[in-house]
Design an enzyme around this catalytic site. Structure first.
Site, PDB file in Angstrom:
ATOM      1  N   GLU A  21      10.867  66.785   7.691  1.00 18.18           N
ATOM      2  CA  GLU A  21      10.742  66.437   6.274  1.00 18.18           C
ATOM      3  C   GLU A  21      12.025  65.810   5.745  1.00 18.18           C
ATOM      4  OE1 GLU A  21       7.742  65.882   4.694  1.00 18.18           O
ATOM      5  OE2 GLU A  21       7.347  67.953   5.263  1.00 18.18           O
ATOM      6  N   THR A  64      13.310  63.308   6.801  1.00 18.46           N
ATOM      7  CA  THR A  64      14.012  62.697   7.935  1.00 18.46           C
ATOM      8  C   THR A  64      13.700  61.211   8.067  1.00 18.46           C
ATOM      9  OG1 THR A  64      12.191  63.464   9.337  1.00 18.46           O
ATOM     10  CG2 THR A  64      14.177  64.821   9.286  1.00 18.46           C
ATOM     11  N   GLU A 122       5.577  50.429  -2.281  1.00 17.08           N
ATOM     12  CA  GLU A 122       5.940  51.638  -3.012  1.00 17.08           C
ATOM     13  C   GLU A 122       7.414  51.617  -3.410  1.00 17.08           C
ATOM     14  OE1 GLU A 122       4.982  56.380  -3.082  1.00 17.08           O
ATOM     15  OE2 GLU A 122       3.845  54.978  -1.854  1.00 17.08           O
ATOM     16  N   ASP A 135       4.623  58.165   5.572  1.00 17.35           N
ATOM     17  CA  ASP A 135       3.293  58.302   4.995  1.00 17.35           C
ATOM     18  C   ASP A 135       2.410  57.115   5.338  1.00 17.35           C
ATOM     19  OD1 ASP A 135       4.371  60.576   3.935  1.00 17.35           O
ATOM     20  OD2 ASP A 135       4.427  59.840   1.869  1.00 17.35           O
ATOM     21  N   TYR A 181      14.141  62.915  -5.656  1.00 17.20           N
ATOM     22  CA  TYR A 181      14.040  62.328  -4.313  1.00 17.20           C
ATOM     23  C   TYR A 181      15.189  61.347  -4.095  1.00 17.20           C
ATOM     24  CZ  TYR A 181      11.713  60.039  -0.308  1.00 17.20           C
ATOM     25  OH  TYR A 181      11.399  59.529   0.923  1.00 17.20           O
TER      26      TYR A 181
END
Length: 403
Positions: free
Chosen positions: A51, A53, A178, A190, A242
């Site tokens: 995660e 990473t 995105e 993703d 984030y």
């Protein structure tokens, strides 16, 4: 985060998928007064391990869920892009493709529009299109509902405009949509999961060169179940948390003289952390999480290759503690999932996705799955939280054309 719905069931049977494709195509006809040229699907994903990473050039291990975004699409020759969601009470969004710029639309439509922007900015001859979408990927649950929308749009336009792009390139362009158009500095995991996963496997992905390996992973074959627990706590990765962690990781890499934290060997972590003693406590924590989580991906691969699936459980729990304590992206509800699942006898559990809400995964004996789910629900009720949504994570197929 997207136009996704909130359904969450078992893997769709082929006839269910056919029925969904027909329903979305019929919705397209009702909206636009013509037939779509095809219908496509792309799945949500859950990440088994690895995660935060991905933007550190590291390793991840997602698997596709049976929940998908489905799009009926047809080309237009007038430079107009029209998008509509069957899941939202909103009208058709109409944009001109030659006027697409970051920030020009801040609704859910920014995800498919951003893909058109990314394709055109990369020099691909994409004109207008009509899109009608429906999704069963839960939103705000950390299951990549946005990436499903992006990848299904990219695959449809790649097919219709005969661009000839491979899956990895489509994923990169969806990530660009995105990053640049929506404004979320996500890594590529993703989108790669949505584009490249295969049924009955987890995807071992090297995010540096996008090399991948399909690792057989079918918990049911070993008498196990992998549960997804959606806490129903909505997260928003565009709020700066984030980006702050990404900046901290980049600062750590700069101070250590490497391009990305992936280049810090696990065996050399103590020495690396000592060198960061003046970098700020948060940088030290972030670096420790990234290096150890990359190592945990390797541990899980070795265990699965050895057929020791049950031993994956403690590695998941260790990963949660790192996300909670070092990266600090968990929340009370996610911690409660892990604590109550372990108390009920689960083999392991951890939050998954970007955190601050969203979902956790729980590895448990199949015959204890219902009992484990009941224990989690009871713990949530006792704490005064809304009842979580719990469903099995069945490793499913990646993006594909349905008709």
């Amino acid at each position: 985060m997207s136009a996704a719905g909130t359904h969450a069931g078992a893997a769709a049977a082929p006839e269910d998928e056919t029925r969904r494709a027909e329903a979305v195509a019929e919705g397209f006809r009702a909206l636009y007064g013509r037939d779509p040229e095809g219908v496509w699907a792309a799945p949500g994903r859950v990440n088994l391990i690895g995660e935060y990473t991905d933007f550190n050039d590291g390793f991840v291990m997602p698997l596709a869920l049976p929940h998908t975004a489905v799009a009926a699409v047809a080309r237009r020759d007038d430079g107009v892009l029209r998008v509509h969601s069957a899941d939202l009470p909103s009208p058709v969004t109409e944009l001109r493709v030659d006027e697409l710029t970051p920030g020009c639309d801040t609704s859910w439509a920014a995800y498919p529009a951003g893909v058109v922007y990314a394709l055109r900015t990369a020099g691909h001859a994409v004109g207008g299109a009509d899109l009608h979408l429906a999704s069963t990927v839960p939103t705000g649950a950390g299951l990549s509902s946005s990436a499903a929308l992006e990848v299904v749009t990219a695959l449809a336009l790649n097919d219709l405009y005969e661009l000839g792009l491979g899956r990895a390139e489509l994923a990169r362009l969806a990530q660009r949509a995105e990053n640049e158009f929506v404004g979320v500095p996500c890594g590529v995991m993703d989108q790669m999961a949505a584009a490249c996963c295969t049924e009955g496997h987890a995807l071992h992905l090297d995010t540096r060169d996008l090399s991948l390996r399909q690792v057989p992973f079918a918990p049911a074959d070993d008498g196990l179940a992998l549960l997804v627990v959606d806490t129903r706590v909505q997260h928003a990765l565009g709020d700066g948390a984030y980006a702050e962690r990404r900046a901290g990781c980049e600062e750590g890499a700069r101070r250590l003289g490497v391009s990305h934290l992936r280049d810090v060997p696990h065996a050399e972590l103590p020495a690396a952390l000592e060198r960061l003693s003046d970098a700020g406590e948060h940088v030290v924590r972030y670096v420790r999480h990234i290096v150890t989580d990359n190592h945990r991906v390797g541990e899980v691969i070795a265990l699965l290759d050895a057929g020791d699936v049950r031993a994956v459980g403690p590695v998941l729990t260790e990963g949660h503690h790192s996300l909670r304590d070092d990266l600090r992206v968990s929340c009370a509800e996610l911690d409660l999932v892990v604590e109550s699942a372990l108390a009920a006898g689960a083999l392991g559990a951890r939050m998954t996705g970007g955190g601050f809400g969203g979902s956790a995964v729980v590895l448990t004996e199949a015959d204890a799955a219902e009992r484990t789910g009941d224990a989690i629900r009871a713990a949530f009720a006792a704490a005064g939280h809304p009842e979580p949504r719990i469903f099995p994570a069945l490793p499913s197929a990646g993006a594909r054309r349905l008709s």
